[in-house]
Design a protein around this motif. Structure first.
Motif, PDB file in Angstrom:
ATOM      1  N   GLN A  22     -25.713 -44.860  34.595  1.00 14.24           N
ATOM      2  CA  GLN A  22     -25.835 -46.322  34.522  1.00 14.24           C
ATOM      3  C   GLN A  22     -26.822 -46.841  35.571  1.00 14.24           C
ATOM      4  N   LEU A  23     -26.679 -46.361  36.804  1.00 14.14           N
ATOM      5  CA  LEU A  23     -27.527 -46.853  37.886  1.00 14.14           C
ATOM      6  C   LEU A  23     -28.983 -46.460  37.693  1.00 14.14           C
ATOM      7  N   ALA A  24     -29.225 -45.315  37.071  1.00  9.57           N
ATOM      8  CA  ALA A  24     -30.605 -44.877  36.847  1.00  9.57           C
ATOM      9  C   ALA A  24     -31.380 -45.898  36.014  1.00  9.57           C
ATOM     10  N   GLY A  25     -30.693 -46.606  35.155  1.00 10.52           N
ATOM     11  CA  GLY A  25     -31.348 -47.630  34.352  1.00 10.52           C
ATOM     12  C   GLY A  25     -31.772 -48.843  35.154  1.00 10.52           C
ATOM     13  N   ARG A  26     -31.277 -48.971  36.378  1.00  8.92           N
ATOM     14  CA  ARG A  26     -31.636 -50.097  37.245  1.00  8.92           C
ATOM     15  C   ARG A  26     -32.753 -49.758  38.222  1.00  8.92           C
ATOM     16  N   VAL A  27     -33.146 -48.500  38.270  1.00 11.59           N
ATOM     17  CA  VAL A  27     -34.225 -48.088  39.165  1.00 11.59           C
ATOM     18  C   VAL A  27     -35.548 -48.654  38.658  1.00 11.59           C
ATOM     19  N   GLU A  28     -36.315 -49.255  39.557  1.00 13.18           N
ATOM     20  CA  GLU A  28     -37.618 -49.830  39.213  1.00 13.18           C
ATOM     21  C   GLU A  28     -38.724 -48.847  39.601  1.00 13.18           C
ATOM     22  N   LEU A  29     -39.599 -48.556  38.650  1.00 16.32           N
ATOM     23  CA  LEU A  29     -40.698 -47.627  38.897  1.00 16.32           C
ATOM     24  C   LEU A  29     -42.043 -48.339  38.836  1.00 16.32           C
ATOM     25  N   GLU A  30     -42.024 -49.613  39.146  1.00 18.21           N
ATOM     26  CA  GLU A  30     -43.249 -50.386  39.329  1.00 18.21           C
ATOM     27  C   GLU A  30     -43.281 -50.883  40.769  1.00 18.21           C
ATOM     28  N   ASP A  31     -44.481 -51.045  41.298  1.00 19.55           N
ATOM     29  CA  ASP A  31     -44.624 -51.426  42.705  1.00 19.55           C
ATOM     30  C   ASP A  31     -44.112 -52.843  42.945  1.00 19.55           C
ATOM     31  N   ARG A  32     -43.190 -52.941  43.882  1.00 17.47           N
ATOM     32  CA  ARG A  32     -42.700 -54.251  44.339  1.00 17.47           C
ATOM     33  C   ARG A  32     -42.511 -54.125  45.849  1.00 17.47           C
ATOM     34  N   LEU A  33     -43.631 -54.269  46.545  1.00 21.06           N
ATOM     35  CA  LEU A  33     -43.638 -54.110  47.996  1.00 21.06           C
ATOM     36  C   LEU A  33     -44.071 -55.396  48.671  1.00 21.06           C
ATOM     37  N   GLU A  34     -43.496 -55.620  49.840  1.00 25.15           N
ATOM     38  CA  GLU A  34     -43.992 -56.650  50.725  1.00 25.15           C
ATOM     39  C   GLU A  34     -45.073 -56.023  51.614  1.00 25.15           C
ATOM     40  N   ARG A  35     -45.672 -56.826  52.466  1.00 30.11           N
ATOM     41  CA  ARG A  35     -46.600 -56.266  53.443  1.00 30.11           C
ATOM     42  C   ARG A  35     -45.853 -55.281  54.331  1.00 30.11           C
ATOM     43  N   ILE A  36     -46.388 -54.078  54.470  1.00 34.36           N
ATOM     44  CA  ILE A  36     -45.706 -53.028  55.220  1.00 34.36           C
ATOM     45  C   ILE A  36     -46.030 -53.138  56.704  1.00 34.36           C
TER      46      ILE A  36
END
Length: 226
Positions: A22-36
């Motif tokens: 179930q949780l694997a379906g919530r993993v995001e594989l697109e970049d969503r980053l703030e300034r590092i």
């Protein structure tokens, strides 16, 4: 700094496997980053024949002063009784609770987390880095010393050479030669990152040794006693 609980940790193996799916379906594989500005390295180990889980988190400033020369901003260790016996494929249920407690001790919030372990390069696409990323709601990268699943060709011998890690027709990570003439590491996105970006950051954090500096320093801290 962990977010509201996603689930209970005290689960039977069968229930834990279903939850992983179930949780694997919530993993995001697109970049969503703030300034590092800060990168955290995480390593989780065990003491006293596995009865105690020991989680180490090291926070480093980004960018480094020079290639491979990182400033340690903060580091913490958390020890607690181990919650689950070792079961292949369910390592995150054994390791993540202690890691979350370690993150709760931090005063510096990182924008990126690098974990000594798997991201989506896992039979159910929920390794330690992915599971931790969901709880923290932070971008995470898995950098593992060994392969859990998938197949790959041998990368070239030079630092930076890599080959895709495949599971069927799906690319689940890369096999990266992080140091010339040394066995490769296995890099996979954990959460809120694409595979190319995960590889880019893992490579950018390489120092003079096999492991990227965030996980190398966390591993060194985790290996201390006391």
């Amino acid at each position: 700094m962990s977010n509201p609980p996603l689930h209970d940790w005290n689960l039977a193996p069968k229930a834990a496997i279903e939850l992983q799916k179930q949780l694997a379906g919530r993993v995001e594989l697109e970049d969503r980053l703030e300034r590092i500005r800060h990168i955290a390295g995480v390593d989780i180990g065990f003491e006293e024949s596995g009865d105690i889980t020991r989680a180490a988190v090291v926070v480093l400033a980004w960018p480094p002063a020079a290639p491979g020369e990182f400033e340690v901003v903060e580091q913490v260790v958390h020890r607690e009784p181990t919650r689950m016996p070792y079961i292949p494929g369910l390592l995150s249920f054994r390791e993540v609770p202690a890691a979350l407690a370690a993150f709760d001790k931090l005063t510096t919030k990182p924008e990126l987390v690098m974990v000594d372990g798997q991201g989506i390069a896992h039979p159910r696409r929920l390794g330690v880095a992915s599971h931790l990323g969901l709880w923290l709601d932070l971008p995470t990268i898995g950098v593992a010393k060994s392969r859990l699943c998938g197949r790959h060709a041998t990368p070239g011998d030079e630092r930076g050479d890599w080959m895709p890690l495949m599971d069927g027709e799906e690319t689940i990570g890369v096999v990266l030669r992080s140091r010339t003439g040394v066995k490769p590491v296995f890099v996979s996105p954990g959460h809120r990152l694409s595979l190319p970006t995960a590889l880019e950051w893992a490579t950018a954090c390489l120092g003079r040794t096999k492991l990227p500096e965030p996980t190398r320093l966390a591993d060194r801290l985790a290996s201390r006693r006391g």
